[in-house]
Design an enzyme around this catalytic site. Sequence first.
Site, short mmCIF file in Angstrom:
data_model
loop_
_atom_site.label_atom_id
_atom_site.label_comp_id
_atom_site.label_asym_id
_atom_site.label_seq_id
_atom_site.Cartn_x
_atom_site.Cartn_y
_atom_site.Cartn_z
CB ILE A 87 18.22 -14.32 49.15
CG1 ILE A 87 18.84 -14.91 51.08
CG2 ILE A 87 18.77 -13.68 48.17
CD1 ILE A 87 18.34 -16.24 51.52
CB SER A 140 18.83 -13.79 40.88
OG SER A 140 18.89 -12.38 39.95
CG HIS A 168 26.85 -15.25 35.93
ND1 HIS A 168 28.38 -14.87 35.89
CD2 HIS A 168 27.11 -15.78 37.38
CE1 HIS A 168 29.21 -15.58 36.20
NE2 HIS A 168 27.90 -16.39 37.48
CE1 TYR A 226 30.55 -19.46 40.42
CE2 TYR A 226 31.03 -16.53 39.29
CZ TYR A 226 30.14 -18.84 39.87
OH TYR A 226 28.63 -17.66 39.02
CB THR A 240 27.68 -12.06 48.94
OG1 THR A 240 28.13 -12.95 47.84
CG2 THR A 240 29.07 -11.64 49.71
CE1 TYR A 272 33.00 21.26 57.19
CE2 TYR A 272 33.52 21.11 59.48
CZ TYR A 272 33.05 20.30 58.49
OH TYR A 272 34.03 18.95 58.33
CG ASP A 309 32.03 17.91 55.58
OD1 ASP A 309 31.88 17.68 54.49
OD2 ASP A 309 32.85 18.47 56.08
CG LEU A 334 36.58 34.03 43.21
CD1 LEU A 334 37.68 34.78 42.35
CD2 LEU A 334 36.39 35.45 44.88
#
Length: 810
Positions: free
Chosen positions: A20, A51, A231, A259, A359, A531, A544, A642
């Site tokens: 897929i 799968s 599974h 499920y 999914t 920064y 950042d 430090l």
Amino acid sequence: MAIRGDRGAVPRVVIVGAGIVGCCLADELTARGWTDVTVVEQGPMPAPGGSTSHAPGLVFRTNPSKTLSEMASYTVEKFSSLHVDGQPCFDPVGGLELATTPARLADLHRRAGLAASWGIEGEVVSADACLKLWPLLDRDLVLGGFHTPGDGLAHALPAARAQLERATARGARCVDRTTVTGIEQRGGRVTGVVTDRGTFPADHVVSAAGFWGPVIGRMAGIDVPLLPLAHQYARTTPLDTPRGGAGLPILRHQDRDLYFREHADRIGIGSYAHRPLPVDPFTVPRYDEAPVMPSSYPFTEDDFAPSWEDATALLPPLAKTRIHEGFNGVFSFTPDGMPVLGEVRQLRGFWLAEAVWVTHSAGVAKAVAEWMTEGRPSVDLHECELTRFETAQRSPAYVEERAARQFIEVYDIIHPLQPPEQPRPLRVSPFYARQIELGAHFLEGGGWERPHWYEANAPLAEPLTLPPRDDWSARHWSPIAAAEAKATREKVALYDMTPLRRLEVTGPGSLEFLQRTTTNNLAKKPGSVTYTLLLDEAAGILSDLTVARLEEHRFQIGANSPADLDRLLRHAPDDIETRDITAGTCCIGVWGPLARDLVQPLTRDDLSHQALGYFKATQTHIGPVPVTAMRLSYVGELGWELYTTADLGLALWDTLWAAGQRHGVIAAGRSAFNSLRLEKGYRAWGHDMTAEHTPYESGLGFAVRMNKGDFTGREALEALGEPTRRLTALTLDDPAAVVLGKEPVYVDGLPSGYVTSAGYGYTLGRCIAYAWLPPLEPGTPVHIDYFGEKTAATVAQEPLFDPRMTHILK
């Protein structure tokens, strides 16, 4: 417009795997003009045996990860538009997650909050409503459920076929029954895919091979950190009880790791309740050698027996049926349960799209296709990038243990701070022995053991009066954190900052390279600290950084993840060296109003504000230990970071600890640190802002210097209009209320954004939450949904603590 390859033509792409993901990717690439696409598949089409060929197709979109939820939503959207032989590729039967315990019911309220945060329709419903949706349920077991009407069943093989047909109509081709035997490369770039039917030249190769990913990766000289696991899935014999009509929602009974879905008059049952069943991808049989197909292993009935009992207890009519057929289907797990995506820096043009479930398949393919053709995905992928794993997290033993744990915990209620149990400890700072002596409570991040509080400070917490916490927010928390925050504000504390990633950039072209790469102006004298931000071409914040210019051609960089090193290495010119120095160094943050009283007597150098101002650095000695002292503070108090080498770390700690006793020094943990940084309004990359956000809307415009010359993202910044959303500081009105992050925020009764990071501000006496919201004036009332309860909050003016910087600049 398609990006052209080195040959001046549309790039040649070979996708390994026609499951897929491979078929979705072929469709997405060709739709963007990259039509020279070859999909190579070892099995026969249209069901090649991976799968995808056995996937039950349940699509539940709600996930703690915003990225996975968005990918799942796109999968639903795309598959809903696909038809094969007149039949839809997606059935929106809805989803129903059940609660049979109070803890699960509370968790479903939390999931409903996640759904609202990510824009997914859903609601917590009563047990009676669950029975109407699933008439087979035992009403007495069910306490309630979470119903998501837009979830449903993806028909994976038809969806793959439909997309592959669209791709081939645009010029792509698929060759099945063709086994990949090698990956050709030259000069650090991929050049082709070798198969048993010849070689396919390629400018880009994408491994979408599923659980064979490690096999393809090894051919390319790449370790792919995933573990195939089997599974269990079974189908019953026909039911003789009316089901209440066709189209039952897909069903989760997570309290028993189960499920369910309909198969006409039968019920399909999937189980995660059994022991992990790892599969060696290098021993998986070829299609013609497999008894059924390569991804289908024999059903182990003993493993399924407890699940059958749980299934018939929940759905009593199943007791009149039996298991008609079952199999153990193989699919992939990673150490953190997320996909593995991205281009491999060591082999340019070689991409991974692995460990992807149906999914998220279309969403992943869209993101990877955007990444390949446009240079960046439209969704933030930092949780999925292959570069997120530390070197220590890529060993086979680590991958196997953590991936197996992901299988076991797939339906568990996981607290956002809950650390994995094993293998630990893995990475420890030089101060670890002292931290143990002080009763450190460790959580884990990046493989590092990180103290969150110290039991030695418990007496300091006894006089404090704190509001009671609910069970959820009280997990992985201690009132000791309040005492440590208070001591930092009033005296002085030592913080272990060793897990902060440290990079070193050296060489004659260092300044010019970093100037082009980041947003702020780094052209300052040695001894300066700046920064700054790493942006992509669309001005999204990739990271950042704190950049210290220690010498004319030597810079030390405080970074966030292995991806930062990877990005710098991808673009670094030949005249500089970029390396990770984290493992060989360590860092102690010394912060508090008495920090100078503690540190100054230990050195001959002048550490006054006049001699070493804020955001300045110097080389000095603390007692016998040579250190790099940086005048920084992420807790809003006077102090220094430090740095020294790892071998001298313990000596540095002991020197500071002994000298600090007369000043009441304590060791403080990450829990107090997070509280203090929220009070000061300091952002946490990956939580508060990501590649989906720009500096101005994130409140980081001060780190951008548009007049310094060209840098990555500058053109996009120039084109930005007024922000339509902002990272907004909120304070909760009730001093006893607490939220933890990712909760939906309501403005005028409508969901309008979500919390990024949150924590109790012990100095302020109330919880602080940062949230992405439309621009709002300070004082505007809002509500945060916490486990189904609306909690009042107010937009606050930043910074919440010490706006005049009097605590730091002294």
